[in-house]
Design a protein around this motif. Structure first.
Motif, short mmCIF file in Angstrom:
data_model
loop_
_atom_site.label_atom_id
_atom_site.label_comp_id
_atom_site.label_asym_id
_atom_site.label_seq_id
_atom_site.Cartn_x
_atom_site.Cartn_y
_atom_site.Cartn_z
N ARG A 175 39.89 58.34 53.77
CA ARG A 175 41.19 57.73 54.00
C ARG A 175 41.56 56.71 52.92
O ARG A 175 42.73 56.58 52.56
CB ARG A 175 41.19 57.05 55.37
CG ARG A 175 41.08 58.03 56.52
CD ARG A 175 41.11 57.33 57.86
NE ARG A 175 40.99 58.28 58.95
CZ ARG A 175 40.95 57.93 60.24
NH1 ARG A 175 41.03 56.65 60.57
NH2 ARG A 175 40.85 58.85 61.17
N TRP A 176 40.58 56.01 52.39
CA TRP A 176 40.87 54.99 51.38
C TRP A 176 41.43 55.60 50.10
O TRP A 176 42.10 54.92 49.31
CB TRP A 176 39.62 54.18 51.07
CG TRP A 176 38.45 55.00 50.59
CD1 TRP A 176 37.59 55.73 51.35
CD2 TRP A 176 38.06 55.21 49.23
NE1 TRP A 176 36.66 56.37 50.57
CE2 TRP A 176 36.92 56.06 49.26
CE3 TRP A 176 38.53 54.75 48.01
CZ2 TRP A 176 36.26 56.47 48.10
CZ3 TRP A 176 37.87 55.16 46.85
CH2 TRP A 176 36.75 56.00 46.90
N ILE A 177 41.19 56.91 49.91
CA ILE A 177 41.78 57.62 48.77
C ILE A 177 43.04 58.36 49.19
O ILE A 177 44.07 58.31 48.52
CB ILE A 177 40.77 58.63 48.16
CG1 ILE A 177 39.57 57.90 47.57
CG2 ILE A 177 41.45 59.50 47.11
CD1 ILE A 177 38.52 58.83 47.01
N GLU A 178 42.96 59.05 50.31
CA GLU A 178 44.01 59.99 50.70
C GLU A 178 45.27 59.31 51.21
O GLU A 178 46.37 59.82 51.02
CB GLU A 178 43.45 60.96 51.75
CG GLU A 178 42.34 61.85 51.17
CD GLU A 178 41.71 62.76 52.22
OE1 GLU A 178 42.31 62.93 53.30
OE2 GLU A 178 40.62 63.29 51.96
N ARG A 179 45.14 58.15 51.87
CA ARG A 179 46.34 57.46 52.36
C ARG A 179 47.28 57.01 51.25
O ARG A 179 48.47 57.33 51.27
CB ARG A 179 45.92 56.28 53.23
CG ARG A 179 45.56 56.67 54.66
CD ARG A 179 45.21 55.46 55.50
NE ARG A 179 44.92 55.82 56.87
CZ ARG A 179 44.51 54.96 57.80
NH1 ARG A 179 44.33 53.68 57.47
NH2 ARG A 179 44.28 55.37 59.02
N PRO A 180 46.76 56.27 50.25
CA PRO A 180 47.68 55.86 49.16
C PRO A 180 48.20 57.04 48.34
O PRO A 180 49.35 57.02 47.89
CB PRO A 180 46.82 54.92 48.30
CG PRO A 180 45.41 55.23 48.65
CD PRO A 180 45.43 55.67 50.08
N LEU A 181 47.37 58.07 48.15
CA LEU A 181 47.81 59.23 47.38
C LEU A 181 48.88 60.01 48.14
O LEU A 181 49.79 60.58 47.53
CB LEU A 181 46.63 60.14 47.06
CG LEU A 181 45.64 59.59 46.02
CD1 LEU A 181 44.50 60.57 45.80
CD2 LEU A 181 46.34 59.31 44.69
N ALA A 182 48.78 60.06 49.47
CA ALA A 182 49.80 60.73 50.27
C ALA A 182 51.15 60.03 50.13
O ALA A 182 52.21 60.67 50.10
CB ALA A 182 49.37 60.79 51.73
#
Length: 381
Positions: free
Chosen positions: A145-152
């Motif tokens: 989530r720490w990668i995927e949330r901001p990238l989303a």
């Protein structure tokens, strides 16, 4: 279930290994076995990604994937493709290229190796687009989530994945490619070749992926319309048009799968030369491996593995991103195939274990909720 799904793979393995013994003895048998394992280890992430697409197809198109698709994968990518690359790069006819592959294996290997920058650029850009489109999509289920949330959130910017891919391609073509050859002005030609091949990979992804996505969306819209107006659709003949549309959607998704498999097979074909430069043994070994990858894809679909282990698809796409980067790096630097295979295996194993932990946590939470409910009922009585 296991025999039904992997039966053809077992049969192809037996035939391929026997053919290897007749062709070159027990040494050839060993080489084919090693090549088979190499192909499976490099393409396990391919099977997971394929399963995510194949589960949207009906049983008929799954059979097409296992029959016609295998012929394309084995004979097209593992046998014909290297010969075509040699013919184009060396500017010779196909018959001459086949003769070279059979009778002058060292020269054939050298020509395929020389064509590697273009192959790596095409495959690397295609795979990079798959990874970026996945990672920029806003998903209900997130793994890291720490990668995927901001990238989303960043993914809401139009054409961001295309822009990033083009930037990566420009950096690659003017860094790795320019240092591929130090003599004369060859480095300029190499940079141009990488740039053109990379753009071709990007265009291929946008055309094939775009068409498959378009027809898939149209199919979903048609199914929803038919569900709401079932009686009217039966009278007006809309049901028939939906069948045609389903065929179009499945065809382009099938085409997308084949291009995806081609991109995954690039590193396997190039890596196989580290084991043997005999085109017959390469076709046998890589073909057996490709068969298992396809059977594994169908097995994952029929078992519902991606639904049970929700992070597997995430791990496979991270492995695709890693493979894309590794392919671009190999334009200048040689990377051992063991490293390439291990990166994918580690990421998928990690995502599988994360899925197992998630399932256990959900089961424990449901158990606690059930216990609390029983306690409330007991106290109420």
């Amino acid at each position: 279930m296991l025999l039904k799904t992997f039966g053809w793979s077992f049969a192809v393995t037996a035939i391929g290994l026997v053919a290897a013994v007749f062709y070159g003895g027990w040494e050839a048998f060993g080489l084919v076995a090693i090549l088979s394992v190499l192909e499976i280890s490099l393409s396990f992430d391919n099977a997971v990604v394929n399963a995510g697409i194949l589960k949207k197809m009906n049983a008929f198109w799954q059979k097409i994937f296992l029959t016609v698709g295998v012929l394309i994968a084995v004979f097209g990518m593992r046998l014909v493709f290297p010969v075509v690359i040699v013919a184009i790069s060396a500017k010779m006819g196909p018959i001459e290229a086949v003769d070279l592959a059979l009778n002058n294996k060292d020269r054939y290997q050298q020509l395929v190796t020389d064509a590697h920058p273009a192959i790596a650029a095409f495959g690397g850009m295609f795979l990079l687009m798959i990874f970026l489109d996945f990672i920029f999509e806003d998903r209900d289920i997130q793994w890291l989530r720490w990668i995927e949330r901001p990238l989303a959130k960043l993914g809401k910017v139009d054409m961001l994945s295309v822009c990033i891919s083009l930037i990566v391609l420009l950096i690659t073509s003017f860094t790795f490619a320019t240092h591929a050859h130090q003599h004369g002005g060859a480095h300029v030609d190499k940079a141009q070749t990488v740039l053109i091949a990379g753009v071709a990979g990007l265009i291929t992804y946008m055309i094939v992926g775009g068409l498959s996505g378009y027809f898939e969306d149209k199919l979903e819209e048609e199914e929803e319309r038919e569900h709401e107006e079932e009686e009217e659709a039966a009278r007006s003949g809309k049901q028939r048009s939906a069948v045609v549309l389903a065929g179009q959607a499945a065809f382009f998704m099938f085409l997308y799968l084949e291009v995806l498999d081609a991109s995954f097979s690039f590193d396997g074909v190039i890596g196989a030369f580290a084991i043997t430069n005999d085109i017959v043994l390469m076709a046998l070994g890589l073909g057996i491996g490709a068969m298992y990858v396809r059977s594994l894809t169908v097995y994952l679909v029929r078992q519902g593995t991606l639904d049970d282990y929700v992070y597997l698809e995430h791990g496979a796409h991270y492995a695709i991103g890693a493979l894309a980067v590794l392919l671009l790096v190999t334009i200048q630097h040689e990377i051992n195939e063991v490293i390439t295979g291990l990166v994918g295996v580690v990421l998928i194993a990690w995502s599988f274990w994360s899925s197992v932990r998630r399932n256990r946590a959900l089961a424990a939470a449901e158990g606690e909720a059930g216990s609390d409910e029983k306690a409330e009922i007991s106290s109420g009585v």
